[in-house]
Scaffold this active site. Sequence first.
Site, short mmCIF file in Angstrom:
data_model
loop_
_atom_site.label_atom_id
_atom_site.label_comp_id
_atom_site.label_asym_id
_atom_site.label_seq_id
_atom_site.Cartn_x
_atom_site.Cartn_y
_atom_site.Cartn_z
CG HIS A 21 -99.70 73.16 -15.53
ND1 HIS A 21 -98.95 72.01 -15.42
CD2 HIS A 21 -99.05 73.93 -16.43
CE1 HIS A 21 -97.91 72.08 -16.23
NE2 HIS A 21 -97.94 73.26 -16.85
CG HIS A 24 -95.77 73.87 -12.83
ND1 HIS A 24 -96.86 74.44 -13.43
CD2 HIS A 24 -94.69 74.27 -13.54
CE1 HIS A 24 -96.44 75.19 -14.46
NE2 HIS A 24 -95.13 75.10 -14.55
CG HIS A 158 -95.97 92.00 -33.94
ND1 HIS A 158 -95.23 91.31 -33.01
CD2 HIS A 158 -96.51 93.07 -33.28
CE1 HIS A 158 -95.31 91.93 -31.85
NE2 HIS A 158 -96.08 92.99 -31.98
CE LYS A 305 -96.03 69.59 -23.33
NZ LYS A 305 -94.91 70.02 -24.15
CE LYS A 308 -100.94 79.69 -20.53
NZ LYS A 308 -100.14 80.76 -19.88
#
Length: 524
Positions: A21, A24, A158, A305, A308
Site C-alpha cells: 500500500h 510501503h 476461534h 491511519k 486494510k
Amino acid sequence: MGAADRFYIATPIFYVNDVPHIGHAYTEVAADVLARWHRQSGVDTWSLTGTDEHGQKILRTAVANGVTPQEWADKLVESAWKPLLDTIDIANDDFIRTTEQRHETVVQQFLQKLYDDGFITEGEYEGYYCVGCEEYKQNDDLVDGVGEFAGQRVCAIHGRPIEVLKEKNYFFALSTFQQKLLDLYESQPDFIQPASLRNEIVSFVRRGLDDLSISRQSFDWGVRIPWDDSHVTYVWFDALLNYISAIGWGSDDENFSRRWPAVQLVGKDIARFHAVIWPAMLMAAGLQPPAKVFGHGWLLVGGEKMSKSKLTGIAPHQITEVFGSDAFRYYFMSAISFGQDGSFSWEDLSARYQAELANGFGNLASRVVAMIGKYCDSVVPAATDVTDADRRIEQVAADALAGAQRALEAFAIHDAIASVWTLVDELNGYLTEQEPWKVAKDPALEGRLHTILSTAAEGLRALAVLLSPVMPQATQKLWVALGAEAALGGLREQRIPDAARWGQLPAGAQTQPLGALFPRIEAE
RNA sequence: GGGGCGGUAGCUCAGCCGGUCAGAGCAGUGGACUCAUAAUCCAUCGGUCACGGGUUCAAGUCCCGUCCGCCCUACCA
C-alpha cells in the site's frame, strides 16, 4: 573514508504477506530520494531494500494455498514486491530476501557468535496458545468469552479458551544492554529522529528491558538455530540482520566496513525494533550501531491511519496509473513534513498535481522550450546582454541549491523541495516581467531576447538536476528537450553541488519539442 | 490504565529557545498579460491561534486543568 563521503540507507524489508500500500511506497520513495540525492552529490551511496519471508503467518498462508512457503514467498516477491519498486521508480542498489543463502548463513553465524559469547541463554517461554490457530497469542489477540466461555479470555478468531503453554526458548540478553543503549542515545542525540520519537524510545528503555525470546519450536519456517535444530529463529531477530547480511558481514569485510553503519529509515511503529533491539544485537556482536534511525510519520486517510480493515488501504498503482510515478513521488515528498504524519486525499493530490506540477513546473518547461523553438530556431541562445534581473535568477538558483542541501542533510525532504521550488516560481515571474514575446518583436532587442531565453533555459537545466532525485522521469524528458543530454551528458551524471553553476548549457545546444511533462488530468 | 502526538484562515499545514508570529500554499475575489498544459504574474478577502485558568512588562509560543482527535503499549511502512 569519512562518514560524509558515504551513505548507506536501508528501508525496512517488506513482510511478504502484506499487501503493498502507499505506506510501503512512501518509505521506499523517501529512501530512494535520499539515496539518489547523495549519489548525485558524489557520495559513495548504497541503498538497500528487500523482503522478510519467514514466520508462521507465511507458513500458514502457503499451506492454505497448497504450496511450500518458499514457493509462496517467491510468488509474492515477484508478483507484488518487485513490481512495487518499478511502480514508483525505485533505484535500489540491492534487494535482499531473508530466504537467500547469503542471509541465512549470516543469521546462523551471528547467532553462534552471540551464543559463544554468552549473550544467548536458554529459558522458558510461557504464553497463551490457541490450539485452533496453532500459535501463541498476544493479549491483544484475545477477547472476553461469551456463552459457555463467559468469564474467560478466548482467541478472537476461534472464540475458544486458550491454553497456557510453556516452551523452551532461547533468549537474547537484551536486558543487559539497557544502560549501554541509554548511553548511546545520550552521546548521540540525533541517533533517533525526530526528537519526539527519540523521547518515546528513551522513556521506553528507561522503564527497563526484558530479555528477548529469539527462537520458536512450534513451527519450522525459519532459520535453524545452529546449535539446536529443533528451533527456528524469531522472525524479527532474523529480519533485522538483513542490513548487515546484504553488505557482506562475515564474508566480505572490505565491503562491510565500506558500507556500515546504515541510516535506517523506518515507520515509527517499528522504531523500537530498530532503535532498541537492533543496536543491542550489534553491540553484543561488537559492531557499531546504525548511524541513525529515522522514523517517518503515518499517512492518514480521512484523519486516521490507513488500514486494510477500514478499507482505507490504497495501492500505489492506483495513484501512479492516473498521475504517474513522478507525481506520486513528488506529492508524498513535498506535501508531507518528513517525520510527521500527513494526510492523504485524492483531492489534495489532484490539486497539487494541477497547481504545482502541471501549472507550475510543467508549464514553465513548456513555455521556455516553446519560445526557444519559436524565436531561436530550437537553438539555445547565448546570454550577451545580462542585466540585474538575469543575475537575480542566478542568485535564486544558488540559494535554492544551498537551502536544499541544508534541508536534505537534516532529512527534511519537504523543505528541500520547497527550496528548489523557489526557482520554479522565480522563473515564472521572471518571464512575465521580461516579456520575451514582446522583446522578440523588436529586432533591435535580440540580445535581450537571447539573454532572457538563455537564462530561463539555464534555470531549467538547474531544475532538472535538482529535481531529478524526486522526479526522475519528467526531469529526464526535460533534460533531453533542452538539448542537455547531447551537450552535457546523462542527467544522472550531473552533480548536484554544481547544479547552480551558471552557464553550463552551451549556446548552440539543440532543443527538442517537449510534450506536457504533467498533462492535465480530466476529472474522473 | 500508562505513554506519545495533535487541535492556528474554507482546506492542508509553517510558526525552534516567549517579544513584527498572526504566516505559506491551495481554494475564493479583482486586475494584468498571451510565450505556455485557459497556463503565468500582481493585488486582495479571510483566523477571539480548541476551551478555562496561571506565570510574565510581554504567550499559538511556558505551567496547570478541561474537552476533542489520532497513535503506541514488544512482532503492520
